[in-house]
Design a protein around this motif. Structure first.
Motif, PDB file in Angstrom:
ATOM      1  N   MET A   1       0.831  -1.195   0.000  1.00 41.44           N
ATOM      2  CA  MET A   1       0.000   0.000   0.000  1.00 41.44           C
ATOM      3  C   MET A   1       0.868   1.248   0.000  1.00 41.44           C
ATOM      4  O   MET A   1       0.517   2.241  -0.621  1.00 41.44           O
ATOM      5  N   THR A   2       1.991   1.176   0.710  1.00 41.58           N
ATOM      6  CA  THR A   2       2.890   2.332   0.744  1.00 41.58           C
ATOM      7  C   THR A   2       3.381   2.661  -0.653  1.00 41.58           C
ATOM      8  O   THR A   2       3.374   3.839  -1.062  1.00 41.58           O
ATOM      9  N   LEU A   3       3.801   1.648  -1.402  1.00 40.90           N
ATOM     10  CA  LEU A   3       4.266   1.880  -2.775  1.00 40.90           C
ATOM     11  C   LEU A   3       3.159   2.475  -3.632  1.00 40.90           C
ATOM     12  O   LEU A   3       3.384   3.436  -4.381  1.00 40.90           O
ATOM     13  N   PHE A   4       1.966   1.923  -3.537  1.00 36.86           N
ATOM     14  CA  PHE A   4       0.854   2.421  -4.336  1.00 36.86           C
ATOM     15  C   PHE A   4       0.530   3.866  -3.987  1.00 36.86           C
ATOM     16  O   PHE A   4       0.299   4.691  -4.877  1.00 36.86           O
ATOM     17  N   CYS A   5       0.485   4.183  -2.704  1.00 35.72           N
ATOM     18  CA  CYS A   5       0.136   5.544  -2.290  1.00 35.72           C
ATOM     19  C   CYS A   5       1.232   6.544  -2.649  1.00 35.72           C
ATOM     20  O   CYS A   5       0.941   7.695  -2.954  1.00 35.72           O
ATOM     21  N   GLN A   6       2.481   6.101  -2.620  1.00 35.45           N
ATOM     22  CA  GLN A   6       3.589   7.002  -2.955  1.00 35.45           C
ATOM     23  C   GLN A   6       3.656   7.289  -4.447  1.00 35.45           C
ATOM     24  O   GLN A   6       3.889   8.422  -4.854  1.00 35.45           O
ATOM     25  N   ARG A   7       3.469   6.236  -5.264  1.00 30.65           N
ATOM     26  CA  ARG A   7       3.731   6.386  -6.692  1.00 30.65           C
ATOM     27  C   ARG A   7       2.507   6.236  -7.582  1.00 30.65           C
ATOM     28  O   ARG A   7       2.573   6.533  -8.778  1.00 30.65           O
ATOM     29  N   GLY A   8       1.421   5.758  -7.030  1.00 29.36           N
ATOM     30  CA  GLY A   8       0.233   5.518  -7.842  1.00 29.36           C
ATOM     31  C   GLY A   8       0.148   4.061  -8.249  1.00 29.36           C
ATOM     32  O   GLY A   8       1.174   3.402  -8.464  1.00 29.36           O
ATOM     33  N   PHE A   9      -1.052   3.576  -8.373  1.00 29.77           N
ATOM     34  CA  PHE A   9      -1.292   2.161  -8.649  1.00 29.77           C
ATOM     35  C   PHE A   9      -0.621   1.701  -9.940  1.00 29.77           C
ATOM     36  O   PHE A   9       0.039   0.667  -9.977  1.00 29.77           O
ATOM     37  N   ASP A  10      -0.778   2.471 -11.006  1.00 33.28           N
ATOM     38  CA  ASP A  10      -0.271   2.052 -12.311  1.00 33.28           C
ATOM     39  C   ASP A  10       1.251   2.101 -12.410  1.00 33.28           C
ATOM     40  O   ASP A  10       1.822   1.477 -13.301  1.00 33.28           O
ATOM     41  N   ASP A  11       1.900   2.829 -11.516  1.00 29.39           N
ATOM     42  CA  ASP A  11       3.353   2.982 -11.590  1.00 29.39           C
ATOM     43  C   ASP A  11       4.121   2.021 -10.685  1.00 29.39           C
ATOM     44  O   ASP A  11       5.327   2.176 -10.498  1.00 29.39           O
ATOM     45  N   VAL A  12       3.446   1.057 -10.133  1.00 25.47           N
ATOM     46  CA  VAL A  12       4.084   0.041  -9.294  1.00 25.47           C
ATOM     47  C   VAL A  12       3.850  -1.315  -9.954  1.00 25.47           C
ATOM     48  O   VAL A  12       2.705  -1.676 -10.232  1.00 25.47           O
ATOM     49  N   SER A  13       4.926  -2.052 -10.193  1.00 27.15           N
ATOM     50  CA  SER A  13       4.795  -3.356 -10.849  1.00 27.15           C
ATOM     51  C   SER A  13       4.546  -4.454  -9.820  1.00 27.15           C
ATOM     52  O   SER A  13       4.884  -4.319  -8.644  1.00 27.15           O
ATOM     53  N   VAL A  14       3.987  -5.539 -10.298  1.00 25.35           N
ATOM     54  CA  VAL A  14       3.755  -6.699  -9.441  1.00 25.35           C
ATOM     55  C   VAL A  14       5.097  -7.247  -8.961  1.00 25.35           C
ATOM     56  O   VAL A  14       5.214  -7.685  -7.813  1.00 25.35           O
ATOM     57  N   ALA A  15       6.110  -7.192  -9.804  1.00 22.24           N
ATOM     58  CA  ALA A  15       7.444  -7.658  -9.405  1.00 22.24           C
ATOM     59  C   ALA A  15       7.972  -6.855  -8.218  1.00 22.24           C
ATOM     60  O   ALA A  15       8.565  -7.413  -7.285  1.00 22.24           O
ATOM     61  N   GLU A  16       7.748  -5.538  -8.242  1.00 23.82           N
ATOM     62  CA  GLU A  16       8.184  -4.694  -7.119  1.00 23.82           C
ATOM     63  C   GLU A  16       7.430  -5.057  -5.830  1.00 23.82           C
ATOM     64  O   GLU A  16       8.020  -5.069  -4.753  1.00 23.82           O
ATOM     65  N   ILE A  17       6.160  -5.327  -5.974  1.00 27.59           N
ATOM     66  CA  ILE A  17       5.349  -5.679  -4.802  1.00 27.59           C
ATOM     67  C   ILE A  17       5.835  -7.005  -4.215  1.00 27.59           C
ATOM     68  O   ILE A  17       6.019  -7.130  -3.008  1.00 27.59           O
ATOM     69  N   ALA A  18       6.063  -7.977  -5.085  1.00 25.01           N
ATOM     70  CA  ALA A  18       6.544  -9.281  -4.626  1.00 25.01           C
ATOM     71  C   ALA A  18       7.895  -9.137  -3.939  1.00 25.01           C
ATOM     72  O   ALA A  18       8.123  -9.728  -2.874  1.00 25.01           O
ATOM     73  N   ALA A  19       8.775  -8.327  -4.508  1.00 25.74           N
ATOM     74  CA  ALA A  19      10.093  -8.124  -3.899  1.00 25.74           C
ATOM     75  C   ALA A  19       9.965  -7.450  -2.531  1.00 25.74           C
ATOM     76  O   ALA A  19      10.627  -7.846  -1.573  1.00 25.74           O
ATOM     77  N   ALA A  20       9.104  -6.454  -2.437  1.00 26.31           N
ATOM     78  CA  ALA A  20       8.924  -5.747  -1.159  1.00 26.31           C
ATOM     79  C   ALA A  20       8.327  -6.676  -0.101  1.00 26.31           C
ATOM     80  O   ALA A  20       8.659  -6.572   1.086  1.00 26.31           O
ATOM     81  N   ALA A  21       7.481  -7.605  -0.525  1.00 19.90           N
ATOM     82  CA  ALA A  21       6.866  -8.554   0.403  1.00 19.90           C
ATOM     83  C   ALA A  21       7.743  -9.782   0.633  1.00 19.90           C
ATOM     84  O   ALA A  21       7.389 -10.652   1.427  1.00 19.90           O
ATOM     85  N   GLN A  22       8.843  -9.854  -0.099  1.00 22.73           N
ATOM     86  CA  GLN A  22       9.785 -10.968  -0.015  1.00 22.73           C
ATOM     87  C   GLN A  22       9.125 -12.304  -0.330  1.00 22.73           C
ATOM     88  O   GLN A  22       9.322 -13.305   0.366  1.00 22.73           O
ATOM     89  N   VAL A  23       8.324 -12.289  -1.398  1.00 21.95           N
ATOM     90  CA  VAL A  23       7.705 -13.505  -1.910  1.00 21.95           C
ATOM     91  C   VAL A  23       7.844 -13.515  -3.429  1.00 21.95           C
ATOM     92  O   VAL A  23       8.145 -12.489  -4.035  1.00 21.95           O
ATOM     93  N   SER A  24       7.606 -14.653  -4.024  1.00 22.66           N
ATOM     94  CA  SER A  24       7.644 -14.738  -5.487  1.00 22.66           C
ATOM     95  C   SER A  24       6.322 -14.226  -6.061  1.00 22.66           C
ATOM     96  O   SER A  24       5.306 -14.167  -5.358  1.00 22.66           O
ATOM     97  N   LYS A  25       6.346 -13.893  -7.352  1.00 20.04           N
ATOM     98  CA  LYS A  25       5.102 -13.470  -8.007  1.00 20.04           C
ATOM     99  C   LYS A  25       4.040 -14.564  -7.955  1.00 20.04           C
ATOM    100  O   LYS A  25       2.883 -14.275  -7.654  1.00 20.04           O
ATOM    101  N   PRO A  26       4.389 -15.847  -8.220  1.00 23.14           N
ATOM    102  CA  PRO A  26       3.358 -16.891  -8.115  1.00 23.14           C
ATOM    103  C   PRO A  26       2.756 -16.981  -6.705  1.00 23.14           C
ATOM    104  O   PRO A  26       1.551 -17.204  -6.553  1.00 23.14           O
ATOM    105  N   THR A  27       3.594 -16.795  -5.681  1.00 23.62           N
ATOM    106  CA  THR A  27       3.068 -16.825  -4.314  1.00 23.62           C
ATOM    107  C   THR A  27       2.118 -15.661  -4.096  1.00 23.62           C
ATOM    108  O   THR A  27       1.041 -15.817  -3.512  1.00 23.62           O
ATOM    109  N   LEU A  28       2.494 -14.490  -4.598  1.00 28.19           N
ATOM    110  CA  LEU A  28       1.642 -13.306  -4.468  1.00 28.19           C
ATOM    111  C   LEU A  28       0.280 -13.554  -5.116  1.00 28.19           C
ATOM    112  O   LEU A  28      -0.769 -13.280  -4.521  1.00 28.19           O
ATOM    113  N   PHE A  29       0.306 -14.127  -6.332  1.00 24.08           N
ATOM    114  CA  PHE A  29      -0.948 -14.366  -7.042  1.00 24.08           C
ATOM    115  C   PHE A  29      -1.740 -15.531  -6.453  1.00 24.08           C
ATOM    116  O   PHE A  29      -2.927 -15.670  -6.735  1.00 24.08           O
ATOM    117  N   ALA A  30      -1.115 -16.341  -5.628  1.00 22.82           N
ATOM    118  CA  ALA A  30      -1.866 -17.393  -4.936  1.00 22.82           C
ATOM    119  C   ALA A  30      -2.812 -16.789  -3.906  1.00 22.82           C
ATOM    120  O   ALA A  30      -3.862 -17.353  -3.608  1.00 22.82           O
TER     121      ALA A  30
END
Length: 188
Positions: A1-30
């Motif tokens: 949420m911090t990334l989204f609020c700082q930069r906007g929803f469209d300017d944050v990639s799923v890869a960045e979110i997964a990295a910030a959460a320290q999980v893989s993209k498949p885990t995130l989408f699970a």
């Protein structure tokens, strides 16, 4: 949420979110089927809420009365879903959702699910009114709740304190539900 609020929803990639959460993209989408659900998970606890309120009411309480009482209690508690919560993160969250077309689209999908759940509950509460009447009523009720919440958010975003807004928010809610009761006598 911090990334989204700082930069906007469209300017944050799923890869960045997964990295910030320290999980893989498949885990995130699970856990979150879409990128939009990463944001909207905060309100998904309320999915189908109106239908649950109607189902949980006492037989002596009209569906619209139960929904009105629930809405007023939410205002009293300053629940974010009512729009009457002035916490900066809540205001920013709503601002981001209302400014992002893909989030609004996903929110509309969830609203359609809310319509369906409420229509089922209304059809059970007043079977003589019929399924079409229940679906029409549910759509009107959900729309009224959405408009009231957005009005509250807009007022708070413009600087009105929640404590100042509360009496008018409660009065507007009562007026709206009075109008619904006139239009939807089977549920009043």
């Amino acid at each position: 949420m911090t990334l989204f609020c700082q930069r906007g929803f469209d300017d944050v990639s799923v890869a960045e979110i997964a990295a910030a959460a320290q999980v893989s993209k498949p885990t995130l989408f699970a856990y979150f089927p879409t990128k939009e659900d990463l944001v909207l998970h905060r309100i998904l606890d309320h999915r189908g809420e109106a239908g649950r309120v109607v189902r949980a009411r006492a037989d002596t309480v009209a569906p619209l009365t139960a929904l009105l009482d629930h809405q007023l209690a939410g205002l009293d508690r300053r629940e974010p879903v009512t729009g009457l919560n002035e916490h900066p993160e809540v205001l920013a969250f709503h601002g981001m959702v209302f400014a992002t077309p893909s989030l609004l689209g996903r929110l509309a999908q969830h609203a359609a699910e809310d319509d369906r759940a409420l229509a089922e509950a209304l059809a059970q509460a007043a079977p003589a009114a019929g399924d079409l009447t229940a679906r029409l009523a549910a759509a009107q009720i959900i729309a009224v709740q959405r408009v009231l919440a957005r009005e509250n958010w807009a007022r708070l975003s413009a600087g009105e304190p929640a404590a100042t807004r509360h009496p008018e928010a409660a009065a507007a809610t009562r007026r709206a539900f009075t109008a619904l009761a006139c239009a939807l006598p089977a549920y009043a």
